[in-house]
Write an enzyme that holds these catalytic residues in place. Structure first.
Site, PDB file in Angstrom:
ATOM      1  CB  SER A   1      -0.152  41.251  -7.105  1.00  0.00           C
ATOM      2  OG  SER A   1      -1.340  40.493  -6.939  1.00  0.00           O
TER       3      SER A   1
ATOM      4  CG  ASP B   1       4.773  42.425  -5.821  1.00  0.00           C
ATOM      5  OD1 ASP B   1       5.886  42.900  -6.096  1.00  0.00           O
ATOM      6  OD2 ASP B   1       4.473  41.218  -6.001  1.00  0.00           O
TER       7      ASP B   1
ATOM      8  CD  GLU C   1      11.226  44.022 -12.362  1.00  0.00           C
ATOM      9  OE1 GLU C   1      10.590  43.821 -11.302  1.00  0.00           O
ATOM     10  OE2 GLU C   1      11.097  43.305 -13.366  1.00  0.00           O
TER      11      GLU C   1
ATOM     12  CG  HIS D   1       7.608  36.780 -10.895  1.00  0.00           C
ATOM     13  ND1 HIS D   1       7.539  37.814 -11.787  1.00  0.00           N
ATOM     14  CD2 HIS D   1       7.910  37.348  -9.711  1.00  0.00           C
ATOM     15  CE1 HIS D   1       7.775  38.961 -11.165  1.00  0.00           C
ATOM     16  NE2 HIS D   1       8.010  38.706  -9.900  1.00  0.00           N
TER      17      HIS D   1
ATOM     18  N   GLY E   1      11.175  37.196  -7.560  1.00  0.00           N
ATOM     19  CA  GLY E   1      11.300  35.792  -7.953  1.00  0.00           C
ATOM     20  C   GLY E   1      12.271  35.066  -7.052  1.00  0.00           C
ATOM     21  CB  ALA E   2      13.524  35.899  -3.776  1.00  0.00           C
TER      22      ALA E   2
ATOM     23  CB  THR F   1       6.351  30.643  -5.747  1.00  0.00           C
ATOM     24  OG1 THR F   1       6.008  31.495  -6.852  1.00  0.00           O
ATOM     25  CG2 THR F   1       6.271  29.195  -6.181  1.00  0.00           C
TER      26      THR F   1
HETATM   27  P1  13P Z   1       8.224  34.135  -6.380  1.00  0.00           P
HETATM   28  O1  13P Z   1       7.335  33.683  -7.477  1.00  0.00           O
HETATM   29  O2  13P Z   1       9.610  33.570  -6.520  1.00  0.00           O
HETATM   30  O3  13P Z   1       7.670  33.869  -5.028  1.00  0.00           O
HETATM   31  O4  13P Z   1       8.410  35.724  -6.517  1.00  0.00           O
HETATM   32  C1  13P Z   1       7.481  36.595  -5.966  1.00  0.00           C
HETATM   33  C2  13P Z   1       7.700  38.009  -6.382  1.00  0.00           C
HETATM   34  O5  13P Z   1       8.715  38.395  -6.953  1.00  0.00           O
HETATM   35  C3  13P Z   1       6.622  38.955  -6.081  1.00  0.00           C
HETATM   36  O6  13P Z   1       6.894  40.222  -6.601  1.00  0.00           O
HETATM   37  O1  G3H Z   2       5.101  38.764  -8.739  1.00  0.00           O
HETATM   38  C1  G3H Z   2       3.944  38.396  -8.705  1.00  0.00           C
HETATM   39  C2  G3H Z   2       3.350  37.837  -7.470  1.00  0.00           C
HETATM   40  O2  G3H Z   2       3.724  36.490  -7.314  1.00  0.00           O
HETATM   41  C3  G3H Z   2       1.872  38.052  -7.455  1.00  0.00           C
HETATM   42  O3  G3H Z   2       1.223  37.258  -8.350  1.00  0.00           O
HETATM   43  O4  G3H Z   2      -0.348  38.567  -9.806  1.00  0.00           O
HETATM   44  O5  G3H Z   2      -0.765  36.142  -9.215  1.00  0.00           O
HETATM   45  O6  G3H Z   2      -1.059  37.942  -7.505  1.00  0.00           O
HETATM   46  P1  G3H Z   2      -0.339  37.492  -8.746  1.00  0.00           P
HETATM   47 ZN    ZN Z   3       7.972  40.218  -8.461  1.00  0.00          ZN
END
Ligand code: 13P
Ligand code: G3H
Ligand code: ZN
Length: 314
Positions: free
Chosen positions: A50, A89, A141, A187, A218-219, A263
């Protein structure tokens, strides 16, 4: 092997009807665990960072962080006998996209989904031009990531989830390579209050109209065994709920090819680390404390590769 363009991984997944895990990292420990899992399962894998990860790795300087992360990923990928790509990401602006491209990422996401449709399209088109000129691919997206609750009206649902006709228009006008449709995930560790439900009818239409590799954000599954372990050793994560394995399998069946997971790795690492710290009070070597937590990440990643069907596809 390091894959220069993530398209190489995701086009195969699209043709072969399977999903590839895209796992978020911020540091060496997560990266090593994920690559170890991919090697053991002979699976392609996507590593993603990210904007926050870039800043963290660069001690506040995201450009420096992008380079640190890309160098680290490339160096591990080069000696791994499986395809490893590196993806930005949720990039929100051109500056982060360019930093990732200059650092040698294999793809970028431009996430302008919070902007009005026309602005999302303009910014995404600009990123596509820059990224394609550099030989890498682009994810965008549409819709907003929110859980679908039973008491939400059809019009409220339509306002947040992807509109399949809009998706077709968006793909044709921007030239993106992968699309992330909002179909009811969110997420973090608290995705659903009731049953985990995704809008598969919408997903099927988006696939039929775009034919692109699709991405599920968010998978995470939010595995109860790690939530319970974390709580047993002092965490306070109550009511956590993710996307169960059977729902993930269905999503892959209807066209999801990239499955974003952050996550699950965080929860597994923290749960195991809490236990190890509790059980080894005299241990002061962080490496010895991290090892079991890294093993937990590896197990979670391997399990997901089985669920998504990417095992043996390297
Ligand atoms: P999670 O929070 O479900 O792991 O999603 C991560 C995500 O979508 C990162 O772009
Ligand atoms: O979709 C987001 C990812 O879980 C990354 O999260 O911005 O805390 O690094 P972060
Ligand atoms: Zn995401």
């Amino acid at each position: 092997m390091y894959v220069k363009n993530t398209k190489e991984i995701l086009e195969k997944a699209n043709e072969g009807y399977y999903g590839v895990g895209a796992f978020n990292i911020n540091n060496l420990e997560f990266l090593q665990s994920i690559i170890d899992a991919a090697v053991e399962k002979n699976s392609p894998v996507i590593i993603e960072t990210s904007e926050g990860a870039m800043s963290y790795a660069g001690d506040g300087d995201f450009r420096k962080g992008a380079k640190v992360l890309a160098d680290m990923v490339k160096s591990f990928a080069e000696s791994a006998p499986v395809p490893v790509a590196l993806h930005l990401d949720h990039g929100h602006d051109i500056e982060h996209v360019v930093a990732a491209i200059q650092a040698g990422y294999s793809s970028v996401m431009i996430d302008a989904s919070a902007k009005p449709y026309k602005e999302n399209m303009e910014l995404t088109s600009e990123v596509v031009k820059i990224a394609h000129a550099a030989g890498i691919s682009v994810e965008a997206e549409l819709g907003r990531l929110v859980g679908i609750e039973d008491n939400v009206s059809v019009s409220e649902r339509d306002a947040t989830l992807i509109d399949p006709d809009e998706a077709k228009d968006f793909v044709e006008h921007t030239g993106i390579d992968f699309l992330a449709p909002a179909i009811g995930t969110s997420h973090g560790a608290f995705k659903f209050k009731g049953e985990a439900k995704l809008d598969f009818e919408r997903l099927k239409k988006v696939k039929e109209l775009t034919k692109l590799p699709l991405v599920l954000h968010g998978a995470s599954t939010v595995l109860p065994r790690y939530v319970e372990l974390a709580n047993e050793y002092g965490a306070d994560i109550q009511g956590a709920k993710g996307v169960p394995y059977d729902v993930l399998k269905e999503a892959v069946k209807y066209g999801i090819n990239k499955v974003n997971t952050d996550t699950d790795l965080r929860v597994a690492f923290i749960a195991e680390l809490r236990k190890v710290l509790h059980d080894n009070k005299a241990q002061i070597d962080p490496r010895k404390l991290f090892k079991p937590a890294m093993q937990a990440i590896k197990e979670v990643v391997m399990e997901r590769m089985e669920v998504l069907g990417s095992v043996g596809k390297a």
